[in-house]
Write an enzyme that holds these catalytic residues in place. Sequence first.
Site, PDB file in Angstrom:
ATOM      1  N   SER A  78      89.045 -33.691  18.718  1.00 35.18           N
ATOM      2  CA  SER A  78      90.043 -33.130  17.804  1.00 35.18           C
ATOM      3  C   SER A  78      89.905 -31.627  17.609  1.00 35.18           C
ATOM      4  CB  SER A  78      89.991 -33.845  16.448  1.00 35.18           C
ATOM      5  OG  SER A  78      88.693 -33.804  15.905  1.00 35.18           O
ATOM      6  N   HIS A  95      88.367 -28.815  12.418  1.00 33.17           N
ATOM      7  CA  HIS A  95      89.784 -28.730  12.754  1.00 33.17           C
ATOM      8  C   HIS A  95      90.319 -27.319  12.528  1.00 33.17           C
ATOM      9  CE1 HIS A  95      90.523 -33.350  12.211  1.00 33.17           C
ATOM     10  NE2 HIS A  95      89.692 -33.053  13.188  1.00 33.17           N
TER      11      HIS A  95
END
Length: 220
Positions: free
Chosen positions: A116, A168
Site C-alpha cells: 500500500s 500511506h
Amino acid sequence: MRKDKPYVMYTFFAINTIVFLMQYLLSGLSIENQLGMFAPSVIWHHQYWRFITPMFIHFGLMHFALNGVVLYYMGQQCEAIFGHWRFAIIYLLSGVMGNFASFAFNQPTTLSGGASTAIFGLFGAFLVVGLHYRDNGAVQALTRQFALFILLNLAFGMFDSTIDIWGHLGGIVGGALSGWTLAVPHSQDRFTTRARITAGLFFIFAIVLFVLFGLRKFSL
C-alpha cells in the site's frame, strides 16, 4: 497513453504473489522475521533492507488480495502514462518513502508491511498528472476518483489502528514528488526542468527529515 503491455506491473504483482506463498511455507517463523517485515526498532539492528522488503509482504489473504487488485488495475494505468522505467522507479521510491515516514512517526514496535505504501505513491503520482493536464477530461475524471479514494482511505486510517496511516501519507508524498521529478514521456512543455529539479530536491529533503525525526524519537 502507451499501448505496451504493463510488464513492470506484472513483475511487481508476481513478486508479491511469490512472497505471499513463501510466507505460508515459512509460517513457523515469527511474523517479525518473515522475509523482512518492517518495524522502526529493527533499523537499529542495521537491517536497512527493511525499508524496501515490506512493500512485498502482507498480513494475510485479504490484505494481499486487496492490494493485489488495486495494484493490478492502478498499475496498468500508471505504467501506460509514465512508461515502464518511470513507473518502476515511482513505485519503488514511493514504497521506500512510506517506510521512512513509518520509521519517523510510528512507535518503535509498530509492525507494518504491504504494497500500500507504493500503491498510494501511484495515486500521488497520478494526482500530479491531473494537475498538469487539466484540459484532459479523461485524466480529470480519474484524478477525481483517485483523490476521493485517497481521502476515504486516510479517513478510515484515522480510526483503524491496523492501518499504517503514516506509511500511506509517506507513499503519497513520495509518489507525488518522484512523479513530478520524472514527469511523463514527451511532456517537456508541462513539466519544466526547474520544477522537476525542485521536486527532486524536496524528495531528498523529505527523506532526510524523516530520518532525523526517527533518530530523534529513539534518542529521547
